[in-house]
Design a protein around this motif. Structure first.
Motif, PDB file in Angstrom:
ATOM      1  N   ALA A   2      26.861  66.283  21.924  1.00  0.00           N
ATOM      2  CA  ALA A   2      28.111  66.712  21.300  1.00  0.00           C
ATOM      3  C   ALA A   2      28.054  68.200  20.934  1.00  0.00           C
ATOM      4  O   ALA A   2      26.988  68.767  20.733  1.00  0.00           O
ATOM      5  CB  ALA A   2      28.383  65.881  20.053  1.00  0.00           C
ATOM      6  N   THR A   4      28.306  71.318  18.585  1.00  0.00           N
ATOM      7  CA  THR A   4      28.032  71.541  17.162  1.00  0.00           C
ATOM      8  C   THR A   4      29.175  72.306  16.503  1.00  0.00           C
ATOM      9  O   THR A   4      30.036  72.878  17.175  1.00  0.00           O
ATOM     10  CB  THR A   4      26.728  72.335  16.975  1.00  0.00           C
ATOM     11  OG1 THR A   4      26.918  73.641  17.535  1.00  0.00           O
ATOM     12  CG2 THR A   4      25.548  71.638  17.617  1.00  0.00           C
ATOM     13  N   GLN A 127      37.934  67.587  19.893  1.00  0.00           N
ATOM     14  CA  GLN A 127      36.818  67.191  19.042  1.00  0.00           C
ATOM     15  C   GLN A 127      36.714  65.676  18.915  1.00  0.00           C
ATOM     16  O   GLN A 127      35.649  65.155  18.591  1.00  0.00           O
ATOM     17  CB  GLN A 127      36.979  67.829  17.660  1.00  0.00           C
ATOM     18  CG  GLN A 127      35.710  67.947  16.884  1.00  0.00           C
ATOM     19  CD  GLN A 127      35.894  68.814  15.645  1.00  0.00           C
ATOM     20  OE1 GLN A 127      37.001  69.002  15.164  1.00  0.00           O
ATOM     21  NE2 GLN A 127      34.810  69.344  15.141  1.00  0.00           N
ATOM     22  N   ASN A 129      36.616  63.666  21.291  1.00  0.00           N
ATOM     23  CA  ASN A 129      35.742  63.235  22.380  1.00  0.00           C
ATOM     24  C   ASN A 129      34.299  63.577  22.019  1.00  0.00           C
ATOM     25  O   ASN A 129      33.862  64.703  22.190  1.00  0.00           O
ATOM     26  CB  ASN A 129      36.140  63.924  23.693  1.00  0.00           C
ATOM     27  CG  ASN A 129      37.577  63.657  24.049  1.00  0.00           C
ATOM     28  OD1 ASN A 129      37.975  62.515  24.215  1.00  0.00           O
ATOM     29  ND2 ASN A 129      38.377  64.704  24.154  1.00  0.00           N
ATOM     30  N   LYS A 130      33.564  62.609  21.544  1.00  0.00           N
ATOM     31  CA  LYS A 130      32.210  62.855  21.034  1.00  0.00           C
ATOM     32  C   LYS A 130      31.222  63.260  22.128  1.00  0.00           C
ATOM     33  O   LYS A 130      30.263  63.966  21.865  1.00  0.00           O
ATOM     34  CB  LYS A 130      31.677  61.611  20.311  1.00  0.00           C
ATOM     35  CG  LYS A 130      32.516  61.200  19.124  1.00  0.00           C
ATOM     36  CD  LYS A 130      32.532  62.274  18.060  1.00  0.00           C
ATOM     37  CE  LYS A 130      33.358  61.838  16.868  1.00  0.00           C
ATOM     38  NZ  LYS A 130      33.687  62.907  15.985  1.00  0.00           N
ATOM     39  N   GLU A 131      31.452  62.833  23.365  1.00  0.00           N
ATOM     40  CA  GLU A 131      30.496  63.130  24.438  1.00  0.00           C
ATOM     41  C   GLU A 131      30.819  64.414  25.213  1.00  0.00           C
ATOM     42  O   GLU A 131      30.250  64.668  26.262  1.00  0.00           O
ATOM     43  CB  GLU A 131      30.381  61.944  25.398  1.00  0.00           C
ATOM     44  CG  GLU A 131      31.670  61.558  26.100  1.00  0.00           C
ATOM     45  CD  GLU A 131      32.569  60.635  25.288  1.00  0.00           C
ATOM     46  OE1 GLU A 131      33.678  60.365  25.780  1.00  0.00           O
ATOM     47  OE2 GLU A 131      32.198  60.210  24.200  1.00  0.00           O
ATOM     48  N   GLU A 133      30.667  68.246  26.316  1.00  0.00           N
ATOM     49  CA  GLU A 133      29.562  69.205  26.362  1.00  0.00           C
ATOM     50  C   GLU A 133      30.092  70.604  26.647  1.00  0.00           C
ATOM     51  O   GLU A 133      31.029  70.779  27.423  1.00  0.00           O
ATOM     52  CB  GLU A 133      28.582  68.831  27.477  1.00  0.00           C
ATOM     53  CG  GLU A 133      27.918  67.502  27.328  1.00  0.00           C
ATOM     54  CD  GLU A 133      27.055  67.156  28.530  1.00  0.00           C
ATOM     55  OE1 GLU A 133      26.568  68.091  29.211  1.00  0.00           O
ATOM     56  OE2 GLU A 133      26.889  65.964  28.791  1.00  0.00           O
TER      57      GLU A 133
END
Length: 144
Positions: A2, A4, A127, A129-131, A133
Motif C-alpha cells: 500500500a 504510505t 486511497q 484501494n488498499k493494494e 502501488e
C-alpha cells in the motif's frame, strides 16, 4: 504494498501544479494520472487505464462498460430533467398528469468520469484501494 502517507503527500504535491504525472499499479493494470486541460482554461487530473481513456467505460448501460472504473474514476450524477424543466412541466400539466406521462421525472443517471478536479478528491477515491502501488512520480524519461 500500500502507498504510505508520505507517498500520498508527494503524489498530491505533484498534482497541485500546472503539470504533473504519477504512475500507479492496481490489479496488474497501470494507472497514469496526468494533469491536462479538459476544456478551455480548465485543468484536471485525468486517469488513464493502461494508457487509454474510453468514455464509454463509465456508463453502466453501455456495451463498453468496464467495472474497474468504479474503483479509479470519479462518480457523477445528473437528473434526467433539470429542476427548472420539471417545474415548467408540472406548471403546464399538473402533478397528476405529469406522474402518468413522465414516470421517470425524478430519475437520476449515475456514471463515472475519467478525471478529478482536485488532488484531494483524487486521493479520497484512490486511497480506498488498499493494494494500489506507486510506480513513479513526475515525468520520467522512458528508454527503450
Amino acid at each position: 504494498m500500500a502507498i504510505t502517507k508520505e507517498q500520498w503527500s508527494a503524489i498530491e504535491q505533484e498534482m497541485k501544479g500546472s503539470m504533473g504525472r504519477v504512475v500507479l499499479k492496481l490489479e496488474g493494470r497501470q494507472l497514469s494520472l496526468e494533469k491536462r486541460l479538459i476544456t478551455e482554461n480548465q485543468l484536471a487530473i485525468l486517469v488513464y487505464i493502461d494508457g487509454t481513456i474510453n468514455p464509454g467505460w463509465g456508463w453502466e448501460g453501455s456495451d463498453h462498460f468496464e467495472p474497474f472504473v468504479k474503483r479509479v474514476w470519479r462518480q457523477s450524477t445528473r437528473s434526467v430533467y433539470k429542476p427548472s424543466e420539471q417545474a415548467r412541466i408540472i406548471k403546464n400539466l399538473g402533478k397528476r398528469l405529469v406522474k402518468k406521462t413522465f414516470p421517470d421525472m425524478d430519475k437520476k443517471l449515475h456514471f463515472w468520469m475519467p478525471y478529478f478536479k482536485t488532488s484531494a478528491s483524487m486521493r479520497r477515491v484512490l486511497q480506498k484501494n488498499k493494494e494500489i502501488e506507486l510506480v513513479s512520480i513526475g515525468y520520467v524519461a522512458e528508454t527503450a
